[in-house]
Design a protein around this motif. Structure first.
Motif, mmCIF file in Angstrom:
data_model
loop_
_atom_site.group_PDB
_atom_site.id
_atom_site.type_symbol
_atom_site.label_atom_id
_atom_site.label_comp_id
_atom_site.label_asym_id
_atom_site.label_seq_id
_atom_site.Cartn_x
_atom_site.Cartn_y
_atom_site.Cartn_z
ATOM 1 N N GLU A 191 0.825 -1.204 0.000
ATOM 2 C CA GLU A 191 0.000 0.000 0.000
ATOM 3 C C GLU A 191 0.865 1.263 0.000
ATOM 4 O O GLU A 191 0.429 2.327 -0.460
ATOM 5 N N LYS B 168 -14.623 -9.513 2.507
ATOM 6 C CA LYS B 168 -14.160 -8.129 2.408
ATOM 7 C C LYS B 168 -12.893 -8.037 1.562
ATOM 8 O O LYS B 168 -12.749 -7.128 0.738
ATOM 9 N N ILE C 57 -12.355 -6.057 -2.019
ATOM 10 C CA ILE C 57 -11.291 -5.070 -2.243
ATOM 11 C C ILE C 57 -10.553 -5.384 -3.541
ATOM 12 O O ILE C 57 -10.259 -4.494 -4.343
ATOM 13 N N THR D 92 -12.457 -4.364 -6.693
ATOM 14 C CA THR D 92 -12.505 -2.941 -7.057
ATOM 15 C C THR D 92 -11.500 -2.618 -8.150
ATOM 16 O O THR D 92 -11.723 -1.711 -8.955
#
Length: 524
Positions: free
Chosen positions: A205, A239, A243, A246
């Motif tokens: 990230e 979840k 993610i 997306t």
């Protein structure tokens, strides 16, 4: 860019296949089990970097040739296109253009196809024989996981270089954390794997890996969702998949995975948390872990004291030794400053070339074998190997008062990444065995510390809650047998994993047969 994405997995896969074949054909080097043994890897990496630099120079030479040619080619092309008719009407220009297009560009095609740096590629292939194998990587993962669990460290702290409360100028990349997670996953250590895979995602990230060492975030997210599924954490797994979707909303595999998880949630297919076959569900530290963390209560026994020992042998009247009485049941003493710096250096120098993976005697198989519970490298030296070994044995006799005839050779050990020796006894407790029939059992252990250890590496006795941390030049001695000659189970001990540092020790196991005058056996 797209073509490079498959390059790293392919390289890793081919490397793993080669490593596995080599592992079957020859004995593993076991690089990570000794700091001294890993030193040569630094030189090997330096050679590889020099080789890569040579490869870059080859590429630059070719690139320079191309760029110089581009300048002259472009100059001629721009001259022609500035006045096309005039240029082509000259027979010399027309002839040269025809010839260039027919022949020169064929040469350029061949030049472009000609591979660069084959010599350097061959050099890497040659050096691969000396590189760590897949087994080495697995052992390194196990060692780092051992440090984490023994000292109760957080994954994020380890990855950022914070080890047991001390910050170091080093950190792990996403490739490091992902490798930890992958291998722990393969070992069914799902909870431990989840922490490391999440760490890899967090790293990606904020940072980017340089090519060609690319790592797809989608791949890491996919593995993370699989890990959460193994833990029956279905909602969290969903979840993670969302993610990933997306960025790739039409990815068939991700859509199928999402549908699978939604079905599991809808049907309530949950048989309880799967924490992995080696997960410790007890949050309380064991006695062994407490000792490694230096959490044992301090002794209040007034009989324990320090003094100069001048009585064990006549020589000590002239040169008494600093002795600390550590325990009475079993008898345990710690000698301070019994080795000089010169002696320690000589011992390390004579041991390093011959260090081999440590083994453990397995009574069931009646032979020594490499085991996961002992990770270090050792070298053995007969009593008469050198003037130094003769002096060491004389010093051991002075410290213990025992005769060393029939006792075992000096054993020098160096521990590596997370090096440890799990809980064990030094005595054999076997009758009518070739191991003890001639010289008896191990009546005492003498353990010299040849180095300080920055963090970790203590010798712990969990049954009596004592921990001794390495002090360069000191030696701890304890009795393995009771006065009756029976094994003393209170001597259960272990070498805690080394967190930071190179732990060197030297030990001597003294046999009981020659001690019938010094320490006779009293039957009760």
């Amino acid at each position: 860019m797209r073509s490079s994405n498959w390059l790293l997995p392919l390289i890793l896969l081919s490397g793993q296949v080669l490593f596995r074949v080599r592992g079957e054909e020859q004995a593993e080097e076991s690089h990570c089990t000794s700091v001294a043994g890993m030193v040569k890897l630094l030189q090997l990496e330096a050679d590889l970097i020099d080789n890569l630099s040579d490869y870059a120079n080859e590429l630059e030479r070719k690139l320079d040739n191309v760029r110089r040619s581009i300048s002259s080619l472009r100059l001629e092309s721009e001259k022609a296109r500035s006045n096309t008719e005039e240029y082509l009407s000259n027979p010399l220009n027309a002839f040269s253009l025809i010839r260039r297009m027919n022949r020169d560009w064929l040469v350029w095609q061949m030049y472009m196809e000609d591979p660069v740096g084959l010599t350097q590629v061959d050099k890497v292939q040659e050096l691969r024989e000396q590189m760590p194998t897949g087994t080495d990587v697995e052992e390194a993962v196990t060692a780092l996981d051992r440090i984490q669990s023994t000292y109760d460290l957080q994954v994020g702290h380890i990855a950022s270089g914070l080890l047991n409360g001390k910050q170091y100028n080093v950190s792990l990349t996403a490739l490091d954390s992902y490798a930890m997670g992958q291998i722990l996953f393969d070992q069914s250590r799902y909870l431990a794997a989840a922490g490391w895979i999440y760490q890899a995602i967090s790293w990606l990230e904020n940072f980017t890996l340089p090519e060609p060492l690319v790592l797809s975030k989608m791949e890491v997210l996919s593995v993370y969702s699989e890990t959460l599924l193994k833990l029956n954490e279905y909602a969290d797994a969903l979840k993670v998949v969302n993610i990933a979707l997306t960025d790739r909303p039409h990815d068939i595999k991700l859509l199928l995975k999402k549908s699978e998880i939604e079905t599991l949630i809808r049907t309530g297919a949950n048989n309880g948390p799967k924490r992995g076959k080696t997960h410790n569900v007890n949050p309380n530290p064991t006695a062994y872990q407490m000792g490694c963390r230096d959490l044992f209560p301090k002794s209040t026994d007034g009989r324990l004291h320090c003094r100069y020992n001048s009585t064990t042998s006549p020589f000590l009247k002239l040169a008494p030794l600093k002795m600390e009485l550590v325990g009475l049941e079993p008898y345990m003493v710690l000698y301070h400053e019994v080795l000089s710096s010169a002696e320690i250096s000589e011992m390390q120098e004579m041991a390093t070339p011959g260090l081999k993976r440590a083994t453990v005697y397995l009574a069931s198989k009646k032979r020594n074998e490499v085991v996961k519970t002992r990770t270090s490298k050792v070298a053995w030296f007969p009593d008469s190997f050198s003037p130094l070994t003769l002096r060491l044995n004389a010093r051991i006799a002075d410290m213990t008062g025992f005769k060393l005839m029939g006792s075992e050779m000096l054993q020098l050990m160096n521990y590596g990444l997370g090096g440890h020796y799990d809980k064990h006894y030094d005595f054999f407790n076997m009758t009518n065995s070739n191991t003890t029939q001639i010289n008896g059992d191990r009546i005492a252990t003498v353990l010299f510390y040849l180095s300080d250890v920055e963090q970790g590496g203590a010798t712990v006795f969990p049954n009596i809650q004592k921990a001794v941390f390495p002090q360069r030049g000191s030696a701890i001695i304890w009795y393995n047998l009771k006065d009756t000659g029976e094994p003393d189970t209170q001597t259960l001990h272990a070498a805690c994993p080394v967190i930071v540092g190179s732990k060197w020790v030297c030990n001597k196991w003294i046999r009981e047969r020659e001690q019938y005058h010094t320490r006779p056996c009293f039957k009760k």
